[in-house]
Design an enzyme around this catalytic site. Structure first.
Site, PDB file in Angstrom:
ATOM      1  CB  SER A 146     -10.439   2.062  44.714  1.00 46.04           C
ATOM      2  OG  SER A 146     -10.431   2.333  43.331  1.00 46.04           O
ATOM      3  CD  GLU A 240      -4.089   7.396  44.279  1.00 47.75           C
ATOM      4  OE1 GLU A 240      -5.111   6.848  43.819  1.00 47.75           O
ATOM      5  OE2 GLU A 240      -3.731   7.274  45.450  1.00 47.75           O
ATOM      6  CG  HIS A 270      -5.617   3.418  42.941  1.00 47.36           C
ATOM      7  ND1 HIS A 270      -6.367   4.483  43.391  1.00 47.36           N
ATOM      8  CD2 HIS A 270      -6.499   2.408  42.736  1.00 47.36           C
ATOM      9  CE1 HIS A 270      -7.635   4.139  43.446  1.00 47.36           C
ATOM     10  NE2 HIS A 270      -7.743   2.884  43.061  1.00 47.36           N
TER      11      HIS A 270
END
Length: 298
Positions: A146, A240, A270
């Site tokens: 991320s 996502e 995610h």
């Protein structure tokens, strides 16, 4: 077809999002996330050792499979505002086992107390510390998920610009590289993503950016010059909102001459790797990361 556990994970994440709403202040968000971390105990053979690298808190994570010669510098996710070595210890241990490398899990400074470029400064400092500690750049890799995936790319760009020897590879798990949230998937995947929505993401970006423009290259590496970077391995789920961050990053890197491997994981959410303890696809993806790194080091 996705495994039966995926729906359970999705339901769990929707419940967590309700328990940690994006309207909370950063300190409260961190406290709630940290309290949830203890619900997932580590396997008994995962060894952790707190340390400091040029004043930056970090933690060595290793398993019996490590060879002692290789290190993965790991940069956790959390939108640059939340997350820590605690929240990502299990994932770091699984990367260690799959790759046969020690993992240096870095507790870089968080926004808004420490906005950009603090995270990049801490990540590059940790990498240079590894070099001074005697590791060859060819035996290192930088990885993250991320925001940590975006920070991975930013770290490689900053090291290249400084003339430092680059690692064998960079690994990005569902990387966040567009701080404006203008990718098509930000809206087209909004209904199926239980974790990341644009309003929340833009708020976090503002906290991280401080006075900087949202297209500042080392904050949003989608806009960085990516030429000369080592091979990149990118994994992303098709369910996502950040799907197009990975797609656009891979496209720009390829145009810059970088060796890029981009994998789409059907129906995955995610950073699905974080649920590897219960989600088979998460563990499978981590095993592929290990194989990729072993091949690069070989």
């Amino acid at each position: 077809m996705a495994s039966d556990m995926l729906k359970i994970v999705v339901d769990m994440m929707r419940a967590q999002q309700a328990a940690v709403p994006p309207t909370l202040e950063p300190g409260e968000m961190r406290a709630r996330i940290e309290s949830m971390t203890g619900l997932m105990p580590l396997p008994p053979d995962v060894v952790t050792e707190p340390t400091k690298v040029d004043g930056v808190p970090a933690e060595w994570v290793s398993t019996p499979e490590v060879d002692g010669d290789h290190v993965v510098l790991y940069l956790h996710g959390g939108a640059y505002v939340i997350g820590s070595v605690n929240t990502h210890r299990d994932l770091a241990g699984r990367v260690s086992r799959a790759s046969g490398a020690r993992v240096l899990n870095v507790d870089y400074r968080l926004a808004p107390e420490y906005p950009h470029p603090a995270a990049v400064e801490d990540a590059t400092a940790a990498y240079r510390w590894l070099l001074r500690d005697g590791y060859d750049a060819a035996d290192l890799a930088v990885a993250g998920d991320s925001a940590g995936g975006g920070l991975t790319v930013a770290t490689l760009v900053a090291l290249r610009d400084a003339g430092a020897p680059l690692p064998a590879a960079g690994v990005c798990l569902s990387p966040w590289v567009d701080l404006e949230g203008i990718g098509d998937s930000m809206t087209s995947k909004a209904d199926v993503d239980p974790m990341v929505q644009k309003e929340h993401l833009v708020r976090m970006a503002q906290l991280y950016l401080g006075v900087h423009h949202p297209r500042t290259p080392l904050a949003a590496p989608l806009y960085a010059d990516l030429s000369g970077l080592p091979p990149l391995y990118i994994q992303v789920g098709t369910a996502e909102t950040l799907l197009d961050d990975s797609n656009r990053l891979a496209e720009r890197a390829r145009k810059a001459g970088v060796d890029v491997t981009l994998e789409h994981w059907d129906d995955m959410i995610h950073v699905f790797h974080a649920f590897a303890a219960v989600l088979p696809e998460g563990q499978e993806a981590i095993e592929k990361i290990g194989s990729f790194l072993r091949a690069r080091w070989a």
